[in-house]
Design an enzyme around this catalytic site. Structure first.
Site, short mmCIF file in Angstrom:
data_model
loop_
_atom_site.label_atom_id
_atom_site.label_comp_id
_atom_site.label_asym_id
_atom_site.label_seq_id
_atom_site.Cartn_x
_atom_site.Cartn_y
_atom_site.Cartn_z
CB THR A 94 5.71 -9.21 1.33
OG1 THR A 94 6.87 -9.58 0.60
CG2 THR A 94 5.07 -10.47 1.94
CE LYS A 169 8.08 -12.77 0.81
NZ LYS A 169 9.50 -12.70 0.73
CE LYS A 244 4.66 -7.30 5.30
NZ LYS A 244 5.29 -6.54 4.23
P1 NAD Z 1 11.25 -0.34 3.87
O1 NAD Z 1 10.45 0.04 5.06
O2 NAD Z 1 12.74 -0.21 3.92
O3 NAD Z 1 10.74 0.49 2.58
C1 NAD Z 1 9.42 0.85 2.36
C2 NAD Z 1 9.43 2.28 1.79
O4 NAD Z 1 8.10 2.64 1.46
C3 NAD Z 1 9.94 3.32 2.81
O5 NAD Z 1 11.05 4.02 2.24
C4 NAD Z 1 8.73 4.22 3.04
O6 NAD Z 1 9.08 5.58 3.25
C5 NAD Z 1 7.97 4.03 1.74
N1 NAD Z 1 6.56 4.38 1.83
C6 NAD Z 1 5.64 4.01 2.75
N2 NAD Z 1 4.43 4.51 2.45
C7 NAD Z 1 4.60 5.22 1.31
C8 NAD Z 1 3.70 5.99 0.51
N3 NAD Z 1 2.42 6.13 0.82
N4 NAD Z 1 4.20 6.57 -0.61
C9 NAD Z 1 5.52 6.43 -0.94
N5 NAD Z 1 6.40 5.74 -0.20
C10 NAD Z 1 5.94 5.14 0.91
O7 NAD Z 1 10.84 -1.84 3.53
P2 NAD Z 1 11.64 -2.89 2.61
O8 NAD Z 1 12.55 -3.71 3.46
O9 NAD Z 1 12.18 -2.19 1.40
O10 NAD Z 1 10.44 -3.86 2.20
C11 NAD Z 1 9.48 -3.48 1.20
C12 NAD Z 1 8.58 -4.68 0.96
O11 NAD Z 1 9.37 -5.79 0.54
C13 NAD Z 1 7.82 -5.14 2.22
O12 NAD Z 1 6.53 -5.50 1.83
C14 NAD Z 1 8.65 -6.33 2.70
O13 NAD Z 1 7.89 -7.26 3.43
C15 NAD Z 1 9.13 -6.91 1.37
N6 NAD Z 1 10.37 -7.69 1.46
C16 NAD Z 1 11.42 -7.23 2.19
C17 NAD Z 1 12.58 -8.01 2.25
C18 NAD Z 1 13.78 -7.53 3.04
O14 NAD Z 1 14.71 -8.32 3.24
N7 NAD Z 1 13.82 -6.26 3.47
C19 NAD Z 1 12.66 -9.24 1.58
C20 NAD Z 1 11.58 -9.65 0.80
C21 NAD Z 1 10.42 -8.87 0.76
#
Ligand code: NAD
Length: 298
Positions: A94, A169, A244
């Site tokens: 997102t 979204k 966010k």
């Molecule tokens: P998270 O922080 O758990 O996971 C993100 C991952 O990206 C981490 O493991 C981090 O180490 C990795 N990362 C960051 N920079 C990186 C790079 N340069 N190279 C490789 N890996 C890298 O976040 P999440 O909860 O999994 O959310 C991911 C996305 O999904 C976000 O944009 C969030 O807004 C969206 N989202 C989350 C939810 C939720 O309920 N968690 C729901 C809908 C959408």
């Protein structure tokens, strides 16, 4: 079976990559976190030494990263240099609409088909393979992306051209944030006027005030047994993530010149709640700020 690279194996990406493995894809995985990479390996992914190494020689590349700056840098530094032009690119993070459109334009200029495909559904749906995908991109890119996304979701909607998935979204989540605040304050007022919460729920959930924030994530414990309010607001959709998404919506509204007074008010309230220590709780816990019962963690 396809060869797929998955970059970003956090709370969401970990379950999504595991579901791709489950339906028989070969998944090359990369995350900056060694622990996330270990979990992906345990789920059957093949760990790669870098994002570029994962992105080389695959049919599709999926990214699930925290925010726009991560997506911009991973595509510029790893995906575009390493991928072959027939590779399909899918960003499921997102992020802001502007970054989504900029990365998609770069992809198009370099000859790649790309979609933005943010999700609704949270961690449980990511694990269960029941996410909703809102997809932006050209029709032919969507046609190629749909079968890949089907392994991770149950509803896949083509929202329009590049950035349309992100637009859908953040508009949806702005509506959700505002409706949760409105639902919470209705319960607070109902209580102060002497109404029992269950009685108010029984009436309003069948009347014109009915909405998802009331019937699925009711902010008072009791009426909806599965709602996070029944487990001290643990799990669910964190207030930090709602904040966010509201910030993304405010930035998009400002750029587009759209009036969003309710969304702005919701952003102010979630910002205050996060500042007082509520960021990690489900976003329905905003009711504690409104009814005055919130006590910041010691
Ligand atoms: P998270 O922080 O758990 O996971 C993100 C991952 O990206 C981490 O493991 C981090 O180490 C990795 N990362 C960051 N920079 C990186 C790079 N340069 N190279 C490789 N890996 C890298 O976040 P999440 O909860 O999994 O959310 C991911 C996305 O999904 C976000 O944009 C969030 O807004 C969206 N989202 C989350 C939810 C939720 O309920 N968690 C729901 C809908 C959408």
């Amino acid at each position: 079976m396809s060869r797929i690279a998955f970059i970003g194996l956090g709370n969401m990406g970990g379950g999504m990559a595991a579901n791709l493995v489950r339906v028989g894809h070969q998944v090359a995985a990369f995350d900056l976190s060694a622990a996330a990479l270990d979990r992906a390996a345990a789920a059957g992914c093949i760990p790669a030494a870098s994002a570029a190494a994962a992105a080389a020689g695959v049919d599709a590349i999926i990214t699930m990263l925290p925010a726009g700056e991560h997506v911009r840098s991973v595509y510029a530094e790893a995906v575009f240099p390493a991928a072959t032009p027939d590779t399909l690119l899918l960003d499921c993070s997102t992020i802001d609409v502007e970054s989504a459109r900029a990365v998609n334009a770069h992809a198009a200029a370099a000859g790649f088909a790309m979609v933005d495909a943010p999700v609704s559904g949270g961690i449980a749906a990511a694990d269960a393979g029941t996410l909703t995908f809102m997809v932006g991109g050209a029709a032919d890119a969507f046609a190629r992306a749909e079968p890949v996304l089907q392994a991770m979701g149950k509803t896949i909607v083509h929202a329009g051209g590049a950035g349309a998935g992100q637009a859908a979204k953040i508009c949806n989540n702005m509506l959700l944030g505002a409706s949760m605040v409105a639902t919470a304050e209705a319960f607070v007022l109902a209580g102060k006027l002497g109404l029992d919460p269950q009685t108010f729920f029984d009436i309003s959930s069948k009347a014109s005030g009915q909405c998802w924030s009331m019937t699925s994530y009711c902010p008072v414990p009791g009426p909806v047994p599965t709602a996070p309010s029944n487990r001290d607001y643990a799990g669910g959709f964190a207030a930090a993530l709602m904040l966010k998404d509201l910030k993304l919506a405010m930035a998009a509204a400002s750029a587009a010149g759209a009036p969003v007074p309710m969304g702005a008010q919701a952003e102010t309230l979630y910002q205050a709640f996060a500042g007082l220590g509520g960021a990690g709780l489900d976003f329905s816990a905003i009711i504690k700020l409104l009814d005055g019962s919130w006590r910041a963690p010691a």
